[in-house]
Design an enzyme around this catalytic site. Sequence first.
Site, PDB file in Angstrom:
ATOM      1  N   ASP A  32       7.353   3.153   7.526  1.00 58.77           N
ATOM      2  CA  ASP A  32       6.502   3.668   6.582  1.00 58.77           C
ATOM      3  C   ASP A  32       5.105   3.502   7.116  1.00 58.77           C
ATOM      4  O   ASP A  32       4.237   4.299   6.948  1.00 58.77           O
ATOM      5  CB  ASP A  32       6.375   2.855   5.013  1.00 58.77           C
ATOM      6  CG  ASP A  32       7.804   3.060   4.417  1.00 58.77           C
ATOM      7  OD1 ASP A  32       8.453   4.137   4.743  1.00 58.77           O
ATOM      8  OD2 ASP A  32       8.193   2.048   3.628  1.00 58.77           O
ATOM      9  N   GLU A  34       4.343   3.554  10.205  1.00 55.75           N
ATOM     10  CA  GLU A  34       3.970   4.740  11.090  1.00 55.75           C
ATOM     11  C   GLU A  34       3.783   5.923  10.376  1.00 55.75           C
ATOM     12  O   GLU A  34       2.716   6.760  10.852  1.00 55.75           O
ATOM     13  CB  GLU A  34       5.394   4.928  11.962  1.00 55.75           C
ATOM     14  CG  GLU A  34       5.164   6.149  12.938  1.00 55.75           C
ATOM     15  CD  GLU A  34       4.463   5.696  14.359  1.00 55.75           C
ATOM     16  OE1 GLU A  34       4.036   4.630  14.437  1.00 55.75           O
ATOM     17  OE2 GLU A  34       4.351   6.656  15.164  1.00 55.75           O
ATOM     18  N   TYR A  35       4.154   6.202   9.443  1.00 53.74           N
ATOM     19  CA  TYR A  35       4.089   7.391   8.523  1.00 53.74           C
ATOM     20  C   TYR A  35       2.545   7.335   8.110  1.00 53.74           C
ATOM     21  O   TYR A  35       1.681   8.233   8.137  1.00 53.74           O
ATOM     22  CB  TYR A  35       5.163   7.621   7.234  1.00 53.74           C
ATOM     23  CG  TYR A  35       4.781   8.637   6.407  1.00 53.74           C
ATOM     24  CD1 TYR A  35       5.201   9.891   6.562  1.00 53.74           C
ATOM     25  CD2 TYR A  35       3.890   8.563   5.428  1.00 53.74           C
ATOM     26  CE1 TYR A  35       5.119  11.174   5.791  1.00 53.74           C
ATOM     27  CE2 TYR A  35       3.610   9.552   4.537  1.00 53.74           C
ATOM     28  CZ  TYR A  35       4.310  11.010   4.810  1.00 53.74           C
ATOM     29  OH  TYR A  35       4.174  11.812   3.954  1.00 53.74           O
ATOM     30  N   ASP A  36       2.241   6.148   7.446  1.00 53.53           N
ATOM     31  CA  ASP A  36       0.747   5.978   7.081  1.00 53.53           C
ATOM     32  C   ASP A  36      -0.173   6.160   8.053  1.00 53.53           C
ATOM     33  O   ASP A  36      -1.234   6.983   7.718  1.00 53.53           O
ATOM     34  CB  ASP A  36       0.728   4.355   6.421  1.00 53.53           C
ATOM     35  CG  ASP A  36       1.665   4.434   5.273  1.00 53.53           C
ATOM     36  OD1 ASP A  36       1.997   5.354   4.598  1.00 53.53           O
ATOM     37  OD2 ASP A  36       1.774   2.970   4.851  1.00 53.53           O
ATOM     38  N   LYS A 120       2.689  -6.317  -4.942  1.00 49.96           N
ATOM     39  CA  LYS A 120       2.824  -4.844  -4.489  1.00 49.96           C
ATOM     40  C   LYS A 120       4.375  -4.789  -4.162  1.00 49.96           C
ATOM     41  O   LYS A 120       4.877  -5.163  -3.032  1.00 49.96           O
ATOM     42  CB  LYS A 120       1.958  -4.219  -3.567  1.00 49.96           C
ATOM     43  CG  LYS A 120       2.261  -2.917  -3.449  1.00 49.96           C
ATOM     44  CD  LYS A 120       0.948  -2.269  -2.863  1.00 49.96           C
ATOM     45  CE  LYS A 120       0.866  -0.673  -2.626  1.00 49.96           C
ATOM     46  NZ  LYS A 120       1.978   0.072  -2.669  1.00 49.96           N
ATOM     47  N   LYS A 319      -2.684  -4.703   1.367  1.00 46.86           N
ATOM     48  CA  LYS A 319      -1.622  -4.773   2.023  1.00 46.86           C
ATOM     49  C   LYS A 319      -1.456  -5.914   2.928  1.00 46.86           C
ATOM     50  O   LYS A 319      -2.708  -6.332   3.476  1.00 46.86           O
ATOM     51  CB  LYS A 319      -1.534  -3.545   2.899  1.00 46.86           C
ATOM     52  CG  LYS A 319      -0.857  -2.311   2.050  1.00 46.86           C
ATOM     53  CD  LYS A 319      -0.290  -1.200   3.136  1.00 46.86           C
ATOM     54  CE  LYS A 319       0.571  -0.212   2.042  1.00 46.86           C
ATOM     55  NZ  LYS A 319       1.198   0.539   2.802  1.00 46.86           N
ATOM     56  N   CYS A 435      29.322 -16.991  29.161  1.00 45.55           N
ATOM     57  CA  CYS A 435      29.404 -17.554  30.927  1.00 45.55           C
ATOM     58  C   CYS A 435      30.603 -18.462  30.779  1.00 45.55           C
ATOM     59  O   CYS A 435      30.586 -19.462  29.885  1.00 45.55           O
ATOM     60  CB  CYS A 435      28.070 -18.095  31.280  1.00 45.55           C
ATOM     61  SG  CYS A 435      28.193 -19.069  32.518  1.00 45.55           S
ATOM     62  N   CYS A 441      26.406 -24.065  34.862  1.00 47.56           N
ATOM     63  CA  CYS A 441      25.366 -23.369  34.461  1.00 47.56           C
ATOM     64  C   CYS A 441      24.240 -23.928  34.281  1.00 47.56           C
ATOM     65  O   CYS A 441      24.214 -24.704  33.319  1.00 47.56           O
ATOM     66  CB  CYS A 441      25.815 -22.162  33.551  1.00 47.56           C
ATOM     67  SG  CYS A 441      24.659 -20.918  32.905  1.00 47.56           S
TER      68      CYS A 441
HETATM   69  S1  IVH Z   1      -0.175   0.088 -10.340  1.00 50.74           S
HETATM   70  C1  IVH Z   1      -2.536   3.717 -11.485  1.00 50.74           C
HETATM   71  N1  IVH Z   1       1.018  -2.116  -9.572  1.00 50.74           N
HETATM   72  O1  IVH Z   1       2.056   1.440  -5.272  1.00 50.74           O
HETATM   73  C2  IVH Z   1      -2.279   2.600 -11.017  1.00 50.74           C
HETATM   74  N2  IVH Z   1       1.410  -0.003  -8.417  1.00 50.74           N
HETATM   75  O2  IVH Z   1      -0.109   3.518  -4.931  1.00 50.74           O
HETATM   76  C3  IVH Z   1      -0.725   2.409 -10.847  1.00 50.74           C
HETATM   77  N3  IVH Z   1       3.193  -0.481  -6.681  1.00 50.74           N
HETATM   78  O3  IVH Z   1       3.746   4.099  -5.871  1.00 50.74           O
HETATM   79  C4  IVH Z   1      -0.113   1.663  -9.772  1.00 50.74           C
HETATM   80  N4  IVH Z   1       3.613  -2.638  -7.057  1.00 50.74           N
HETATM   81  O4  IVH Z   1       4.836   2.378  -7.068  1.00 50.74           O
HETATM   82  C5  IVH Z   1       0.972  -0.759  -9.261  1.00 50.74           C
HETATM   83  N5  IVH Z   1       2.256  -4.146  -9.140  1.00 50.74           N
HETATM   84  C6  IVH Z   1       1.970  -2.816  -8.788  1.00 50.74           C
HETATM   85  C7  IVH Z   1       2.618  -2.101  -7.940  1.00 50.74           C
HETATM   86  C8  IVH Z   1       2.363  -0.776  -7.990  1.00 50.74           C
HETATM   87  C9  IVH Z   1       4.049  -1.415  -6.392  1.00 50.74           C
HETATM   88  C10 IVH Z   1       3.558   0.882  -6.116  1.00 50.74           C
HETATM   89  C11 IVH Z   1       3.325   2.006  -6.890  1.00 50.74           C
HETATM   90  C12 IVH Z   1       2.779   3.188  -6.367  1.00 50.74           C
HETATM   91  C13 IVH Z   1       2.037   2.510  -5.373  1.00 50.74           C
HETATM   92  C14 IVH Z   1       0.359   2.767  -5.923  1.00 50.74           C
END
Ligand code: IVH
Length: 689
Positions: A32, A34-36, A120, A319, A435, A441
């Site tokens: 992810d 890398e994608y970001d 998150k 993050k 070995c 050794c």
């Molecule tokens: S709130 C309007 N809380 O992160 C705000 N999102 O960019 C709604 N995510 O894909 C999101 N943990 O699935 C919120 N504690 C959390 C979260 C969370 C993971 C993910 C969510 C979304 C992305 C938000």
Amino acid sequence: MHVDLARVTALRREIERHNHAYYVLDAPLIPDAEYDRLFRELQALETEYPELITPDSPTQRVGGKLLGGFAPVRHAVPMLSIRTETDTEASGARAFDARVRKELGLDERDPPVEYAAELKFDGLAINLRYEHGVLVQAATRGDGETGEDVTQNIRTMRAIPLRLNAESPPTALEVRGEVFMRRDDFERYNAKQREAGKPALVNPRNGAAGSIRQLDPAIAAQRPLSFFAYGLGEVQGWNVPATHSGTLDALAALGVPVCAERITGLGAAALIAFHDDIAARRDQLPFDIDGVVYKVNRLDLQRELGFLTREPRWAVAHKFPAQEQLTTVLGIEVQVGRTGAMTPVARLAPVFVGGVTVTNATLHNQDEIDRKDVRVGDTVIVRRAGDVIPEVVAAVLDRRPDPAPPRFNILQRYPVCPECGSHVVRLEGESAARCTGGLYCPAQRKQALLHFAGRRAMDIEGLGDKLVDQLVERGLVHTPADVYGLSLEKLAGLDRMAEKSAANLLAAIETSKTTTLARFIFALGIRNIGETTAKDLAKHFGTLDRLLAATEADLLAVRDVGPIVAQSIIQFFAEPHNLEVVNTLRAAGVHWPELTGLVQSTGVLAGKTLVLTGALPAMTREAAKEMIEAAGGKVAGSVSKKTDYVVAGEEAGSKLTKAQELGVAILDEAGLRTLLASNNNNEQHALDF
Ligand code: IVH
């Protein structure tokens, strides 16, 4: 300008390719992070040159393409994303707090804002729709406006209630949250897959996302998934609490899983404290997270703050450093461990992952290399989580050089040990190549010496790990045989080695020369040969030379010796380096009573009872006891009329007096040796004829 257009086009094509792999094929080609990075690079270029933006640019939609097999679901309330920051903890939380206060028109005299902070989660966002308390629909986020109907798959998840726990449930309640996979579930699932010869999941995140996007609910049902709610969608007929934290509490009361790792607190300081606490415990959590989320707690303030384009102003995600990155394999080498196990290590193009620059990562063993099919030149996903040593997770087959490099095989690449030149073998049933130069050794030196000197081996008192470290590091001892060449002069310069302790050590070394065959065999540290097997071997073969000459069939005739033990012995003695050390040890005077396999009842001490008392000058008590037993005798703890001999050493006490009173024969160490020697002679004769 020209260059940028080309880059923008290339980035768009690349991102679309990854979107397809990720969203449609459920087979991501890159991590992810890398994608970001690709996505952000495109965003940055488009910000700089807005005229390059086209409606079909991947930046112009929020999520991925819809997967054909699922029915589309239009979200009643769009599923938006949150602004993500990667700055340092303090500045990020302060900047967020400052923005919120500014938007709300607060100044320094106003009280601090109350926030909710949570994790998150790293999985797949899901909207669960309950009508009159019953789960009627589950949908993915999709592009934020329209998702996919994954109700059938979500229904297979035991973590998600099919009915809310309420007497008069809301008319409609949409719960939003994340489907994810716990690490232990991920490991267990993969172990089962491997056992069944089926493909393993690359990481928990793909495991979760891939499961929900399985067209066959029966497959989804087998994946162990979890869920945590973090917010709401459409609500009808329900009194929404006044705060975010209150909302999560209310959801928990309805039976919806809510994560306990969350706090509410005042101002940036509370957010910083939460961030630091979670960052420190990240690797102990039972599931992967990619950061923390800060939210303004009061829902009325959230409404007041509103949204900026597609992101709420009242929330921000922080993050943590990515734990997976892409890099290339420059080479594969092996590291020889203390027990001779050869661990393949990938040399990598330096990459910043999990907070440090990583230049090599373990490949564990040949089975893992085969399973992941990692080759020199490959692009690979490297993972470094916390203090765990970096590992290669998977090869990105899509980026393999053409023509493909050959598969890597340890035994082919390293037929002999890079440290000592001894042969490398892989025993049946073992994952590690090893070995065989155990006594010789350099990589195994310290381990071999410690084992050799151990109490149940040669029993050299005072030769512990600190001393072994010094002896090896100063080049005084290379193999166990060198121990018998130590002298006062050689020991003189060592740390904490006064003349007295040096003399004691030399005496202990001298004493250890008189031993038993079983101890000697055990002391060699042959793989899979423990104390009991060593005793069985000694008893069975009686002499070292017979053991050395034993074929596999001879070895298999020994009690409890199976093919693996037999192979270990044969490989050990087949190694000239090891034999050389064994012969040097014998030449240095290490000896034991050799038995010729005659049963103990015919030994010179058969039927005799001996009692040991006092310290013997050049033999440990243990060794004396074993030798007596080897000659058929018994060692008793106290003297009686039935005692045949008392062996009295220095400072012998009451037992000696008692023996004198009862008229029991008394021997000193020399006397005992003479007695035992006659046993050897007898048996040599027995062998000769
Ligand atoms: S709130 C309007 N809380 O992160 C705000 N999102 O960019 C709604 N995510 O894909 C999101 N943990 O699935 C919120 N504690 C959390 C979260 C969370 C993971 C993910 C969510 C979304 C992305 C938000």
